[in-house]
Design an enzyme around this catalytic site. Sequence first.
Site, PDB file in Angstrom:
ATOM      1  N   LYS A 281       0.822  -1.216   0.000  1.00  0.00           N
ATOM      2  CA  LYS A 281       0.000   0.000   0.000  1.00  0.00           C
ATOM      3  C   LYS A 281       0.858   1.271   0.000  1.00  0.00           C
ATOM      4  CE  LYS A 281      -3.745  -2.403  -0.029  1.00  0.00           C
ATOM      5  NZ  LYS A 281      -3.200  -3.746   0.157  1.00  0.00           N
TER       6      LYS A 281
HETATM    7  C1  LIG Z   1      -9.505  -3.377  -1.254  1.00  0.00           C
HETATM    8  C2  LIG Z   1      -8.758  -4.087  -0.173  1.00  0.00           C
HETATM    9  N1  LIG Z   1      -9.389  -4.380   0.975  1.00  0.00           N
HETATM   10  C3  LIG Z   1      -8.754  -5.004   1.987  1.00  0.00           C
HETATM   11  C4  LIG Z   1      -7.441  -5.381   1.876  1.00  0.00           C
HETATM   12  C5  LIG Z   1      -6.787  -6.113   3.019  1.00  0.00           C
HETATM   13  O1  LIG Z   1      -5.761  -5.343   3.591  1.00  0.00           O
HETATM   14  P1  LIG Z   1      -4.756  -5.979   4.677  1.00  0.00           P
HETATM   15  O2  LIG Z   1      -3.707  -6.712   3.912  1.00  0.00           O
HETATM   16  O3  LIG Z   1      -4.203  -4.783   5.426  1.00  0.00           O
HETATM   17  O4  LIG Z   1      -5.557  -6.865   5.559  1.00  0.00           O
HETATM   18  C6  LIG Z   1      -6.734  -5.114   0.700  1.00  0.00           C
HETATM   19  C7  LIG Z   1      -5.347  -5.542   0.538  1.00  0.00           C
HETATM   20  O5  LIG Z   1      -4.827  -5.744  -0.540  1.00  0.00           O
HETATM   21  C8  LIG Z   1      -7.407  -4.443  -0.354  1.00  0.00           C
HETATM   22  O6  LIG Z   1      -6.781  -4.143  -1.495  1.00  0.00           O
END
Ligand SMILES: Cc1ncc(COP(=O)(O)O)c(C=O)c1O
Length: 206
Positions: free
Chosen positions: A183
Site C-alpha cells: 500500500k
Molecule cells: C480493497 C482491499 N481491501 C482489503 C485489503 C486487506 O488489507 P490488509 O492486507 O491490510 O488486511 C486489501 C489488501 O490488498 C485491499 O486491497
Amino acid sequence: MKKIRFNIPKISNYEISNIKKLKKYNFYSSGGVFTEKCSKWLRQNIKCKDALLTHSCTAALEMCALLLNIKEGDEIIMPSFTFVSTANAFVLRGGRPVFVDIDANTCNIDPSKIKQAISKKTKAIVVVHYAGVSCDMDPIIKIAKQHNLCVIEDAAQAILSTYKGKPLGSIGDLATLSFHETKIFIVARAGHYLLIIQNLLKEQKL
Ligand SMILES: Cc1ncc(COP(=O)(O)O)c(C=O)c1O
C-alpha cells in the site's frame, strides 16, 4: 526464469531511526507512542471522529461486520471486483455478499446498479476505492439514506485520496485503511504474527 517481485517497499533511514526509538520508549507492539501519533495523524488528515489501529485492514473490516451485528442471511452489497477480505469479513459472520458490477472506467462499484441489488435483507453497502480512485459517493450516500443502510468505505488503497475535497474514509459511516506492504504507507508487523504462530505451535494447537 527471472522472478519479478510484485512490490519492493522502500525503507529509509527515517524509518530505521524510528524503529531504534522503540527501545527508548520500551513499547514494541501496540498502545505506545507511535500508535497514538498514528491515530492522531489519521484523525487530522482523514478528518474522522476517531481512528483505531488494528493489525490489518482485514481485521478492521471484520470489526465493521461485528459493529453492524451481521448475522446469518444478512446481505451486504459490494463491488464484484475487490480483494477477498472485503467479502470474507462479512461471510465469516454468516453474511451474504451481493456483488454489483463495476464501472469499466474506474473499476469501482457502479452506483446506477446498486438500487436493484437492495432487498429486505440488505444491511450495508461496502464501497472500495480501487487503486486510490474515489467511488462516486454522492449517489451512493443518497441511496443508503433512502434505504436506511450503512456505508462502509474500504479505503485500503486510498489513503489521502479525496472525493470533492473530502478525504476518502471520512464520507461513509465506517471506513478501513491498509498499511500492508503493497500500500501507499506501510508498517512492519510480521514479527508479531510470527510470535503468535510460534506460541500456537508450542501449545500444539496448529
Ligand atoms: C480493497 C482491499 N481491501 C482489503 C485489503 C486487506 O488489507 P490488509 O492486507 O491490510 O488486511 C486489501 C489488501 O490488498 C485491499 O486491497
